[in-house]
Write an enzyme that holds these catalytic residues in place. Structure first.
Site, PDB file in Angstrom:
ATOM      1  N   SER A 183       0.806  -1.220   0.000  1.00 51.79           N
ATOM      2  CA  SER A 183       0.000   0.000   0.000  1.00 51.79           C
ATOM      3  C   SER A 183       0.840   1.271   0.000  1.00 51.79           C
ATOM      4  O   SER A 183       0.444   2.280  -0.572  1.00 51.79           O
ATOM      5  CB  SER A 183      -0.938   0.006   1.210  1.00 51.79           C
ATOM      6  N   HIS A 241       0.821   4.438   4.438  1.00 54.36           N
ATOM      7  CA  HIS A 241       0.116   5.123   3.352  1.00 54.36           C
ATOM      8  C   HIS A 241       0.625   6.551   3.184  1.00 54.36           C
ATOM      9  O   HIS A 241       0.938   6.991   2.074  1.00 54.36           O
ATOM     10  CB  HIS A 241      -1.385   5.133   3.622  1.00 54.36           C
TER      11      HIS A 241
END
Length: 304
Positions: A209, A255
């Site tokens: 991610s 992230h």
């Protein structure tokens, strides 16, 4: 990037009127609407086909044939908007990255928890699975990168690979293979480093991610650079950030670290001055890497 599971582990709308004006379609990709035209032949071209020229953008055919270019050597060489070489297969690196993630996931299914315990991102902790102290602070720096290719759940890898395929098919043709790969890997590292610096040292995390959010940051920069409508781009980014902070099992550090790293590198890629473009791009990537190394060293000193 997710925290590993288990305790400390981580009706149809109204039709538009027939006389509504529509954008032309790219002559090489009929399904893609575009407002960009080749400065040589004036045919419409999409973002996958446009090649940065001295003035505006050219299509691949005009660049390869040197149509109307005279003795301009720069126009004879196919280049992306970031100065990378143009290849027939514009998504090769994306395909390889998808394959690597799938291959590692197959190893996870075959080898189980001990394999995951050796590759996941963890700061400094005792591993019950391995029976020893492990972590980045235990001189296992490789975990900062291996964790970015590691998934345990099918839904996790499917979601990440969907994002990689969607974003990669837009970012890779715009940057070129080597620049795209550098951005992807540094974004993955950026996500891992922020997770290592901020998250608890015994909280494992894993997943691509961070790198995917790096591609998202790059896409935002590219959209701004080629003057696309930013509203849908900002909407996608906003929804992704809301989901990041809404779920407690998501490593938001990974992230955000990937997003900031990818955005910074992409800005250097597409806004670097043409005369010293490669030098500026390499210097920025090197500076980002050195900054990440320094952050890891500082955090390691604090943990040990």
């Amino acid at each position: 990037m997710e925290q590993a599971p288990g305790g400390p582990r981580e009706p149809q709308g109204p039709q538009e009127p027939r006389d509504t004006p529509r954008l032309p379609h790219c002559y090489r990709h009929p399904g893609s609407e575009t407002g960009i035209s080749c400065t040589r032949c004036e045919r419409p071209i999409c973002t996958e086909c446009m090649i940065s020229a001295s003035v505006g953008f050219q299509c691949p055919e005009c660049v390869r044939t040197g149509s109307g270019t005279g003795h301009d050597p720069a126009a004879q060489r196919p280049r992306t908007i970031a100065g990378g070489a143009v290849h027939d297969d514009s998504f090769l690196v994306t395909k390889v990255l998808v394959g690597l993630n799938v291959a590692v996931f197959a190893l996870v299914l075959a080898l189980g928890e001990r394999f995951v315990s050796r590759l996941e991102l963890i700061g400094y902790a005792f591993s019950p699975q391995l029976g020893e102290v492990v972590g980045v602070a235990h001189d296992q720096w490789y975990r900062l990168l291996t964790a970015a290719f590691l998934h345990q759940e099918l839904s996790h890898i499917l979601f990440n690979l969907l994002g990689l395929w969607f974003l990669g098919r837009m970012v890779e043709p715009a940057l070129g293979r080597s620049r795209y790969l550098a951005l992807y890997l540094l974004s993955g590292l950026g996500g891992s480093v922020l997770a290592y610096v901020v998250a608890a040292p015994n909280q494992p995390s894993l997943g691509a991610s961070g790198a995917i959010f790096g591609l998202m940051g790059a896409f935002v920069v590219l959209a701004r650079r080629i003057q696309l409508d930013m509203r849908p781009v900002v909407l996608i980014l906003g929804v992704s950030l809301v989901l990041t902070f809404a779920r407690p099992d998501i490593s938001w550090e990974g992230h955000i670290g990937g997003l900031l790293t990818g955005g910074a590198i992409a800005a250097a890629m597409v806004y670097a001055p043409r005369k010293h473009r490669t030098l500026v791009q390499g210097a920025v990537c090197g500076a980002v890497l050195l900054g990440l190394v320094a952050a890891v060293l500082i955090r390691t000193a604090a943990l040990t």
